[in-house]
Design a protein around this motif. Structure first.
Motif, PDB file in Angstrom:
ATOM      1  N   SER A 115       0.834  -1.191   0.000  1.00  0.00           N
ATOM      2  CA  SER A 115       0.000   0.000   0.000  1.00  0.00           C
ATOM      3  C   SER A 115       0.872   1.245   0.000  1.00  0.00           C
ATOM      4  N   ALA A 116       0.255   2.365  -0.330  1.00  0.00           N
ATOM      5  CA  ALA A 116       0.922   3.659  -0.326  1.00  0.00           C
ATOM      6  C   ALA A 116      -0.155   4.728  -0.296  1.00  0.00           C
ATOM      7  N   SER A 117       0.251   5.982  -0.257  1.00  0.00           N
ATOM      8  CA  SER A 117      -0.732   7.060  -0.249  1.00  0.00           C
ATOM      9  C   SER A 117      -0.274   8.210  -1.136  1.00  0.00           C
ATOM     10  N   ILE A 118      -1.258   8.953  -1.615  1.00  0.00           N
ATOM     11  CA  ILE A 118      -1.007  10.170  -2.389  1.00  0.00           C
ATOM     12  C   ILE A 118      -1.809  11.277  -1.714  1.00  0.00           C
ATOM     13  N   SER A 119      -1.161  12.341  -1.323  1.00  0.00           N
ATOM     14  CA  SER A 119      -1.867  13.431  -0.652  1.00  0.00           C
ATOM     15  C   SER A 119      -2.822  14.120  -1.621  1.00  0.00           C
ATOM     16  N   TYR A 120      -3.847  14.757  -1.059  1.00  0.00           N
ATOM     17  CA  TYR A 120      -4.797  15.474  -1.913  1.00  0.00           C
ATOM     18  C   TYR A 120      -4.121  16.645  -2.631  1.00  0.00           C
ATOM     19  N   ASP A 121      -3.185  17.306  -1.973  1.00  0.00           N
ATOM     20  CA  ASP A 121      -2.474  18.412  -2.626  1.00  0.00           C
ATOM     21  C   ASP A 121      -1.684  17.911  -3.822  1.00  0.00           C
ATOM     22  N   GLU A 122      -1.103  16.718  -3.682  1.00  0.00           N
ATOM     23  CA  GLU A 122      -0.327  16.155  -4.792  1.00  0.00           C
ATOM     24  C   GLU A 122      -1.237  15.749  -5.939  1.00  0.00           C
ATOM     25  N   LEU A 123      -2.373  15.122  -5.612  1.00  0.00           N
ATOM     26  CA  LEU A 123      -3.316  14.701  -6.650  1.00  0.00           C
ATOM     27  C   LEU A 123      -3.959  15.898  -7.340  1.00  0.00           C
ATOM     28  N   SER A 146     -10.660  17.006  -0.819  1.00  0.00           N
ATOM     29  CA  SER A 146     -10.672  16.595   0.578  1.00  0.00           C
ATOM     30  C   SER A 146     -11.510  15.333   0.716  1.00  0.00           C
ATOM     31  N   ASP A 147     -11.491  14.776   1.906  1.00  0.00           N
ATOM     32  CA  ASP A 147     -12.251  13.557   2.182  1.00  0.00           C
ATOM     33  C   ASP A 147     -13.740  13.881   2.232  1.00  0.00           C
ATOM     34  N   ASN A 150     -17.420   8.143   3.248  1.00  0.00           N
ATOM     35  CA  ASN A 150     -17.950   6.982   2.521  1.00  0.00           C
ATOM     36  C   ASN A 150     -17.165   6.665   1.251  1.00  0.00           C
ATOM     37  N   GLY A 151     -15.850   6.875   1.313  1.00  0.00           N
ATOM     38  CA  GLY A 151     -15.006   6.533   0.179  1.00  0.00           C
ATOM     39  C   GLY A 151     -15.057   7.521  -0.972  1.00  0.00           C
ATOM     40  N   LYS A 152     -15.622   8.709  -0.750  1.00  0.00           N
ATOM     41  CA  LYS A 152     -15.741   9.714  -1.803  1.00  0.00           C
ATOM     42  C   LYS A 152     -14.741  10.852  -1.591  1.00  0.00           C
ATOM     43  N   ILE A 153     -14.419  11.528  -2.673  1.00  0.00           N
ATOM     44  CA  ILE A 153     -13.598  12.733  -2.612  1.00  0.00           C
ATOM     45  C   ILE A 153     -14.511  13.947  -2.783  1.00  0.00           C
ATOM     46  N   LYS A 154     -14.331  14.956  -1.944  1.00  0.00           N
ATOM     47  CA  LYS A 154     -15.074  16.209  -2.106  1.00  0.00           C
ATOM     48  C   LYS A 154     -14.207  17.165  -2.921  1.00  0.00           C
ATOM     49  N   VAL A 155     -14.727  17.543  -4.063  1.00  0.00           N
ATOM     50  CA  VAL A 155     -14.006  18.436  -4.977  1.00  0.00           C
ATOM     51  C   VAL A 155     -14.561  19.845  -4.819  1.00  0.00           C
ATOM     52  N   GLN A 229      -8.668  10.083   4.785  1.00  0.00           N
ATOM     53  CA  GLN A 229      -8.751  11.386   5.430  1.00  0.00           C
ATOM     54  C   GLN A 229      -7.763  12.392   4.852  1.00  0.00           C
ATOM     55  N   ASP A 230      -6.522  11.982   4.649  1.00  0.00           N
ATOM     56  CA  ASP A 230      -5.482  12.929   4.219  1.00  0.00           C
ATOM     57  C   ASP A 230      -5.079  12.781   2.759  1.00  0.00           C
ATOM     58  N   GLY A 231      -5.722  11.883   2.055  1.00  0.00           N
ATOM     59  CA  GLY A 231      -5.372  11.645   0.658  1.00  0.00           C
ATOM     60  C   GLY A 231      -5.967  10.333   0.198  1.00  0.00           C
ATOM     61  N   VAL A 232      -5.540   9.873  -0.951  1.00  0.00           N
ATOM     62  CA  VAL A 232      -6.041   8.597  -1.443  1.00  0.00           C
ATOM     63  C   VAL A 232      -5.058   7.497  -1.064  1.00  0.00           C
ATOM     64  N   ARG A 233      -5.610   6.367  -0.673  1.00  0.00           N
ATOM     65  CA  ARG A 233      -4.812   5.210  -0.300  1.00  0.00           C
ATOM     66  C   ARG A 233      -4.827   4.253  -1.466  1.00  0.00           C
TER      67      ARG A 233
END
Length: 245
Positions: A115-123, A146-147, A150-155, A229-233
């Protein structure tokens, strides 16, 4: 009885010496693999490498390690567009069935998952940074991720109507998924701006975007992705993964 006690003491001592030798050998091997991986992947920092399983020496004699765990704090992956990069954080992968050469100059894992993560700022860098026309007199651009729960991203969209910026961002919930090696963000529904429903094709040209991710260490690839919470996993996997050589 005295002879039995002596025998037991000898067994315990030899067992202790074997355990010490085993740990010394595994520490040496971990350092060697970590350095080879740092060099082959051109990493800025030496990764964490843990060779799991005991005893190590029997695995060494067999020419194959059962489970090697690799941890890379930060990795610059190719973004699929020229020289652009995207930062992958907290990459951890378990490598199974790792065959290696005698001097650890080459090592290949039969399979890997992690596993790894990508921050929302990076994405967010993959979204359009310039205002784009969403309808006559209406422009918008993505300004935040942002988070959404329920597994969704708020744009968050910054919108301007007839040259006047709206006082608050417009939000839309989006689904994140893996499509053909890309991390794709797609709006679940269409937002309205100042009470006006916008043309779908124009809105999606703003809200929806894809981020290509290539060149992960050893040839592992992205399998799944979910909002956190802090990005996508992201979940990674692969086979015939090259650790060194």
């Amino acid at each position: 009885m005295r002879a039995l006690r002596i025998l037991l003491i000898v067994v315990v001592v030899l067992g202790g010496l074997f355990a010490i030798a085993d740990r010394l050998a595994v520490n040496f091997a971990e350092n060697e693999v970590a350095e080879r991986l740092r060099t082959s992947e051109n990493l800025a920092e030496t990764p964490d490498v843990s060779i799991n399983g005991f005893p190590f020496l029997t695995q060494l004699l067999g020419g194959e390690l059962d489970d090697v765990e690799v941890g890379i704090g930060s990795y610059e992956a190719a973004a699929g567009d020229g020289d652009k990069k995207i930062r992958i954080d907290d990459l951890r992968a378990h490598m199974k069935g790792v065959g290696f050469s005698g001097d650890f100059s080459s090592a290949t894992a039969a399979s890997a998952e992690g596993s790894a993560s990508i921050s929302y700022d990076e994405l967010l860098k993959a979204a359009k940074s310039e205002p784009t026309q969403a309808a006559p007199g209406v422009t918008a651009k993505v300004v935040g991720l942002s988070d959404g729960g329920n597994g969704k991203i708020k744009v968050a969209l910054e919108a301007t109507v007839l040259g006047t910026p709206l006082p608050e961002p417009v939000h839309v919930l989006s689904t994140v998924r893996v499509e053909g090696g890309d991390v794709e963000v797609a709006a679940d529904g269409l937002p309205t701006v100042a009470g006006v429903k916008l043309p779908e094709s124009r809105v999606r040209a703003i809200t929806d975007f894809r981020q290509r991710i290539d060149g992960l260490p050893g040839g592992i690839t992205i399998d799944k992705v979910e909002a956190a919470q802090d990005g996508v996993r992201i979940t990674v996997k692969g086979s015939d993964i090259r650790l060194a050589g």
